[in-house]
Design a protein around this motif. Sequence first.
Motif, PDB file in Angstrom:
ATOM      1  N   PHE A  84       6.433  69.649  25.783  1.00 42.70           N
ATOM      2  CA  PHE A  84       6.316  70.129  27.283  1.00 42.70           C
ATOM      3  C   PHE A  84       7.056  69.532  28.076  1.00 42.70           C
ATOM      4  O   PHE A  84       7.604  68.372  28.073  1.00 42.70           O
ATOM      5  CB  PHE A  84       4.822  69.983  27.430  1.00 42.70           C
ATOM      6  CG  PHE A  84       3.873  70.880  26.694  1.00 42.70           C
ATOM      7  CD1 PHE A  84       3.402  71.978  27.012  1.00 42.70           C
ATOM      8  CD2 PHE A  84       3.308  70.019  25.664  1.00 42.70           C
ATOM      9  CE1 PHE A  84       2.720  72.911  25.981  1.00 42.70           C
ATOM     10  CE2 PHE A  84       2.444  70.843  24.712  1.00 42.70           C
ATOM     11  CZ  PHE A  84       2.008  72.112  24.819  1.00 42.70           C
ATOM     12  N   GLN A  85       7.260  70.322  29.160  1.00 46.45           N
ATOM     13  CA  GLN A  85       8.467  69.903  30.076  1.00 46.45           C
ATOM     14  C   GLN A  85       8.123  68.442  30.751  1.00 46.45           C
ATOM     15  O   GLN A  85       8.947  67.646  30.841  1.00 46.45           O
ATOM     16  CB  GLN A  85       8.424  70.759  31.276  1.00 46.45           C
ATOM     17  CG  GLN A  85       9.681  70.648  32.241  1.00 46.45           C
ATOM     18  CD  GLN A  85       9.556  71.821  33.054  1.00 46.45           C
ATOM     19  OE1 GLN A  85       9.044  72.849  33.015  1.00 46.45           O
ATOM     20  NE2 GLN A  85      10.420  71.585  34.090  1.00 46.45           N
ATOM     21  N   GLY A  86       6.741  68.063  31.149  1.00 45.36           N
ATOM     22  CA  GLY A  86       6.639  66.835  31.525  1.00 45.36           C
ATOM     23  C   GLY A  86       5.777  65.949  30.575  1.00 45.36           C
ATOM     24  O   GLY A  86       5.109  65.206  30.892  1.00 45.36           O
ATOM     25  N   SER A  87       6.209  66.397  29.443  1.00 48.48           N
ATOM     26  CA  SER A  87       5.713  65.514  28.038  1.00 48.48           C
ATOM     27  C   SER A  87       4.250  65.679  27.888  1.00 48.48           C
ATOM     28  O   SER A  87       3.866  66.057  26.680  1.00 48.48           O
ATOM     29  CB  SER A  87       5.857  63.943  28.178  1.00 48.48           C
ATOM     30  OG  SER A  87       7.250  63.592  28.257  1.00 48.48           O
ATOM     31  N   ALA A  88       3.298  66.059  29.083  1.00 50.42           N
ATOM     32  CA  ALA A  88       2.036  66.187  28.725  1.00 50.42           C
ATOM     33  C   ALA A  88       1.263  65.153  27.830  1.00 50.42           C
ATOM     34  O   ALA A  88       0.396  65.805  26.892  1.00 50.42           O
ATOM     35  CB  ALA A  88       1.905  67.859  28.240  1.00 50.42           C
ATOM     36  N   ASN A  91      -3.207  61.067  29.668  1.00 46.71           N
ATOM     37  CA  ASN A  91      -3.018  59.753  30.165  1.00 46.71           C
ATOM     38  C   ASN A  91      -3.995  58.709  29.876  1.00 46.71           C
ATOM     39  O   ASN A  91      -3.666  57.373  30.019  1.00 46.71           O
ATOM     40  CB  ASN A  91      -2.477  59.815  31.637  1.00 46.71           C
ATOM     41  CG  ASN A  91      -3.359  60.659  32.529  1.00 46.71           C
ATOM     42  OD1 ASN A  91      -4.727  60.723  31.691  1.00 46.71           O
ATOM     43  ND2 ASN A  91      -3.211  60.952  33.618  1.00 46.71           N
ATOM     44  N   ASN A  98      -2.333  59.617  21.282  1.00 55.87           N
ATOM     45  CA  ASN A  98      -1.689  60.829  21.558  1.00 55.87           C
ATOM     46  C   ASN A  98      -0.972  61.364  20.367  1.00 55.87           C
ATOM     47  O   ASN A  98      -1.260  62.621  20.350  1.00 55.87           O
ATOM     48  CB  ASN A  98      -0.496  60.466  22.782  1.00 55.87           C
ATOM     49  CG  ASN A  98      -1.135  60.795  23.967  1.00 55.87           C
ATOM     50  OD1 ASN A  98      -1.289  61.900  24.631  1.00 55.87           O
ATOM     51  ND2 ASN A  98      -1.377  59.865  24.532  1.00 55.87           N
ATOM     52  N   GLY A 147       6.071  62.300  23.116  1.00 60.19           N
ATOM     53  CA  GLY A 147       5.789  63.841  23.125  1.00 60.19           C
ATOM     54  C   GLY A 147       6.491  64.369  21.951  1.00 60.19           C
ATOM     55  O   GLY A 147       5.952  65.414  21.150  1.00 60.19           O
TER      56      GLY A 147
END
Lengths: 261, 115
Positions: A84-88, A91, A98, A147
């Motif tokens: 994903f764009q923001g690593s997603a 957190n 993860n 990611g």
Amino acid sequence: MIRVENLVKRYDGITASNHLNCRFERGKVTVILGGSGSGKSTLLRQLTGLEKPDEGAVYIDGKDLTTLSRKELFEIRKKMGMLFQGSALFNYMTIFENIAFPLREHTKIADNIIKTIVTMKLEMVGLRGTEHLMPSQLSGGMMKRVGLARAVVMDPTVIFYDEPTSGLDPISTGVIGKLIQDLNKALNITSIVVSHDIDSCFKIADNIILLYYGEIIANGTVDEIRNSTDERVKQFIQGAPEGPIPFARTAKNYLDEILYD
Amino acid sequence: MTFKIKSRINDNIGMVMVEGEVDMFTSPDLRDKLLPFFKKKVKGIIVDLTGVSFMDSSGIATLVEGLQWSKKEKREFILTGLGANVLNALTLTKLNTVFSIKADTAGAYQELRGN
């Protein structure tokens, strides 16, 4: 291999995918390139079956995604990896958790085996030793690599990368680009990259599909795109503010709107 | 190809014969066959992969557990009949040099029995 046939998707009268025909070959990195609002993300959502198109078909290994049931789609998505764009990253989970997450969600693999798989994937992205850290303790480039490790943890046959290099410094961009290429070659998978970063695309792509207002205006190898004589393609590659691609996309005349609306 | 797995013990040697694709969903079955051998303290285990057409990371990781057992218990853990696909998966995870790999099962069995 993924084949898109005559794909149409409209939102409120705007045609975001206008009769698209293209293919994404196995063992190749195909980059979907285009400016903001050109329909890149729309195409990505159709390719992953997140949305059904209004017309047309998306074939993955011969099966039409648009006709599959929710359950069948779920099965097919287990073989899709997504960066994903923001690593997603989650957190509140460690790097280990993860990466292990898809395995815990979708399989009955024992903890001991999961540990080995996570180690193998972290080795692939060069981040062994970060297992116990939290995402906030990593740089943006490292988060992208985590990611990526999570995207490949289920050994997908297709990987989608949404803006993999946006917001990264030049070296991290180079690292991610090389990882995308290396993984593609080593795993012989279908790699699909959505991007507007021309320089890194030219470095990693085997094929480029250039979108403009929901249409494919160019589709070919890096050299073919680079040597294109199409003025719209040339403007996009050179990043010229003036050209056939207008700055403003509203059809309405500015003064008309201000004076008479 | 459908996944099939059989196991038996001969002369205190654990034998596992695998057929088909070893993936995220079938590798737990492979583990189920290996775990009893680890506990029984057999003198060695031979995993015959002749019929395996595909192996993913979870399959490799399951074999790694066998390797961990063999190092810890100082016993043999041997893979036989590896096709190009399995070798490729091992190479990809940089584990192709750490396993004890033999061409044929019968030969590996005779060797282990003689020890």
